[in-house]
Design a protein around this motif. Sequence first.
Motif, short mmCIF file in Angstrom:
data_model
loop_
_atom_site.label_atom_id
_atom_site.label_comp_id
_atom_site.label_asym_id
_atom_site.label_seq_id
_atom_site.Cartn_x
_atom_site.Cartn_y
_atom_site.Cartn_z
N SER A 208 -52.09 40.84 -6.18
CA SER A 208 -50.73 40.28 -6.11
C SER A 208 -50.16 40.44 -4.71
CB SER A 208 -49.82 40.98 -7.13
OG SER A 208 -50.29 40.76 -8.44
N ALA A 209 -50.38 41.62 -4.11
CA ALA A 209 -49.88 41.84 -2.74
C ALA A 209 -50.59 40.94 -1.75
CB ALA A 209 -50.07 43.31 -2.36
N ILE A 210 -51.90 40.76 -1.92
CA ILE A 210 -52.65 39.88 -1.01
C ILE A 210 -52.16 38.45 -1.13
CG2 ILE A 210 -54.92 38.84 -0.64
CD1 ILE A 210 -56.14 41.57 -1.29
N ALA A 211 -51.94 37.98 -2.36
CA ALA A 211 -51.44 36.61 -2.54
C ALA A 211 -50.08 36.42 -1.90
CB ALA A 211 -51.39 36.28 -4.04
N LEU A 212 -49.18 37.40 -2.07
CA LEU A 212 -47.83 37.29 -1.53
C LEU A 212 -47.84 37.29 -0.01
CD1 LEU A 212 -44.79 37.24 -2.08
CD2 LEU A 212 -44.83 39.75 -2.11
N LYS A 213 -48.58 38.23 0.59
CA LYS A 213 -48.60 38.31 2.05
C LYS A 213 -49.35 37.13 2.67
CE LYS A 213 -47.93 43.29 2.42
NZ LYS A 213 -46.65 43.11 3.17
N SER A 214 -50.38 36.62 2.00
CA SER A 214 -51.08 35.43 2.53
C SER A 214 -50.15 34.22 2.52
CB SER A 214 -52.33 35.15 1.68
OG SER A 214 -53.23 36.22 1.76
N GLU A 215 -49.37 34.08 1.45
CA GLU A 215 -48.42 32.97 1.39
C GLU A 215 -47.36 33.08 2.48
OE1 GLU A 215 -45.33 30.92 -1.82
OE2 GLU A 215 -46.52 32.67 -2.37
N LEU A 216 -46.87 34.33 2.71
CA LEU A 216 -45.89 34.54 3.76
C LEU A 216 -46.46 34.21 5.14
CD1 LEU A 216 -43.11 35.50 4.67
CD2 LEU A 216 -43.98 37.86 4.62
N GLU A 228 -46.60 36.74 16.06
CA GLU A 228 -46.89 38.16 15.87
C GLU A 228 -46.65 38.58 14.42
OE1 GLU A 228 -48.16 40.36 17.87
OE2 GLU A 228 -48.39 38.93 19.52
N ALA A 229 -45.61 38.02 13.82
CA ALA A 229 -45.33 38.37 12.42
C ALA A 229 -46.42 37.89 11.49
CB ALA A 229 -43.97 37.78 12.00
N SER A 230 -46.93 36.67 11.72
CA SER A 230 -48.01 36.16 10.86
C SER A 230 -49.29 36.96 11.05
CB SER A 230 -48.27 34.67 11.18
OG SER A 230 -48.69 34.51 12.53
N VAL A 231 -49.57 37.36 12.30
CA VAL A 231 -50.74 38.19 12.54
C VAL A 231 -50.58 39.54 11.83
CG1 VAL A 231 -52.06 39.45 14.29
CG2 VAL A 231 -51.36 37.09 14.71
N GLY A 232 -49.36 40.07 11.89
CA GLY A 232 -49.12 41.34 11.20
C GLY A 232 -49.32 41.22 9.70
N GLU A 236 -52.12 43.13 7.46
CA GLU A 236 -51.79 43.86 6.24
C GLU A 236 -52.65 43.39 5.07
OE1 GLU A 236 -49.58 46.77 4.14
OE2 GLU A 236 -49.94 46.36 6.27
N VAL A 237 -52.89 42.07 5.02
CA VAL A 237 -53.78 41.55 3.98
C VAL A 237 -55.18 42.16 4.11
CG1 VAL A 237 -55.00 39.47 3.21
CG2 VAL A 237 -52.54 39.40 3.62
N GLN A 238 -55.67 42.25 5.34
CA GLN A 238 -57.00 42.84 5.55
C GLN A 238 -57.02 44.30 5.10
OE1 GLN A 238 -58.17 43.18 9.66
NE2 GLN A 238 -60.35 42.98 9.16
N ARG A 239 -55.94 45.05 5.42
CA ARG A 239 -55.90 46.45 5.01
C ARG A 239 -55.89 46.59 3.49
NH1 ARG A 239 -52.49 49.93 3.12
NH2 ARG A 239 -50.82 48.38 3.06
N ILE A 240 -55.11 45.76 2.82
CA ILE A 240 -55.03 45.84 1.36
C ILE A 240 -56.37 45.46 0.74
CG2 ILE A 240 -53.92 44.88 -0.69
CD1 ILE A 240 -51.40 44.53 0.97
N ALA A 241 -57.05 44.46 1.32
CA ALA A 241 -58.35 44.04 0.79
C ALA A 241 -59.37 45.17 0.91
CB ALA A 241 -58.85 42.81 1.54
N ARG A 242 -59.32 45.90 2.05
CA ARG A 242 -60.23 47.01 2.21
C ARG A 242 -59.92 48.14 1.22
NH1 ARG A 242 -60.58 47.31 8.83
NH2 ARG A 242 -62.10 45.63 9.09
N GLU A 243 -58.65 48.39 1.00
CA GLU A 243 -58.28 49.39 0.01
C GLU A 243 -58.76 49.00 -1.38
OE1 GLU A 243 -54.12 50.04 0.14
OE2 GLU A 243 -54.15 51.13 2.04
N ALA A 244 -58.59 47.71 -1.69
CA ALA A 244 -59.05 47.24 -3.00
C ALA A 244 -60.57 47.39 -3.14
CB ALA A 244 -58.66 45.78 -3.19
N GLN A 245 -61.28 47.11 -2.05
CA GLN A 245 -62.74 47.25 -2.08
C GLN A 245 -63.13 48.71 -2.32
OE1 GLN A 245 -64.80 46.78 1.68
NE2 GLN A 245 -66.44 45.63 0.67
N SER A 246 -62.44 49.63 -1.66
CA SER A 246 -62.74 51.04 -1.84
C SER A 246 -62.43 51.49 -3.26
CB SER A 246 -61.94 51.88 -0.83
OG SER A 246 -62.27 51.52 0.49
#
Length: 416
Positions: A208-216, A228-232, A236-246
């Motif tokens: 859910s967080a990945i979908a929301l931040k990707s849409e933003l 800069e905001a979109s890159v940020g 954040e999406v990349q960080r959440i994806a890695r956490e989900a993978q772990s």
Amino acid sequence: MLVAYAWLTLVGFVVQLVPNAGPGALPRTLAWTVLGLGLVQCLLCTGVLHRAIDSYLGTRTVTDARLALPAVLMASMTALTVVLVAIRAVEVGLEVGLGLHGALAPFAVTFGVAVPRRTAALALSGYLAATTAALAAAGLPGADLLAALVVVGLGGLLSVFTGRSSAWYIAVIRELEEARGVQARLAVAEERLRFSRDLHDVMGRNLSAIALKSELAAQLVRRGSETEASVGQMTEVQRIAREAQSEVRAVVRGYRDVDLPTELAGARGILRAAGVDCRTDNGGSQLPAPVQAALGWVVREGATNVLRHADATWCTVWVGTDPAGRSALLVMENDGTRGQAPGGSAGSGLAGLRERLDGVGGTLRVARDGESGTFRLTAEVPLAAGNDATADEAVTDPAGTAGTHGSGTDGKDSAE
């Protein structure tokens, strides 16, 4: 067992009429005729008995026509025995009772299984009443008549009870097998539900967080501003994806982990419930966790093989180390290969175990003794494998630095 009981009763008790029949051709002929009819009756009852057991279990029915001919033969044998009494060819009450018991037993066993208990009791009572009247009319003295009646009555009750108790035992065994199957399916379903629930709990929030931040991030890119905001947001999406993978790795690792003491207790309980005297000796409580996990899989697969493919009455499981203290050993032995060919297939389960043990440097050996009927499963895992696995786990810990290199999806993790 029921077939053997019917044949042994017939041969043991009806045959004695032949030498005990009085002199003359007619008594001998009648005695041999009774024996011949008994053999035919036994053959017919043997064929009907299997269907009668199925009828007791509720899978098939036994028609009256199948029971009619054995009943006629049994009645004919009884009538000829009464004739032997009438012509004074057989005069001892015990001999008469044994002969009638042998004539009644094959039919009583089959009939007692095929019909309800009340019907069997009424039929036996009617037979005893008719036989008593016939023997009294044939002139059998009172004391001999009483002896014959007691022998026939007890023999008839024994025959009906033997048939029904054996059928009941078969029904209990079948219900037990069905219950085991249901229990196994429920256990699989429960484990699937647990795994799906854990996976949902772990992935739901992160996705859910990945979908929301990707849409933003997509909206920011469409505006063509705030790069800069979109890159940020994508970082954040990349960080959440890695956490989900772990977290998914942790869930799968917990799902796959096997606890050796738990597996030993489970194997002991399920084998004893199946009528196998299972004894366990766990001397490997201090073994490294990866080694215990590998041996736990051996216990699980070994117990499964005993239940599915063996006819064991006892099973022993020993866990310990070799004399040098360099390897952990697990020896599982049972007597379930009695009457089986010594060169049987090892099966895919044992092949899978070999592959699993090979991953930690272990080996699996199988030995069969055709004479004693024993089957021995020996697993050996180097203790160094546990230390290596612990070190590898520390290096690839999701909380460590391994997850920060690249995408964090190496070959091993992809397989998980």
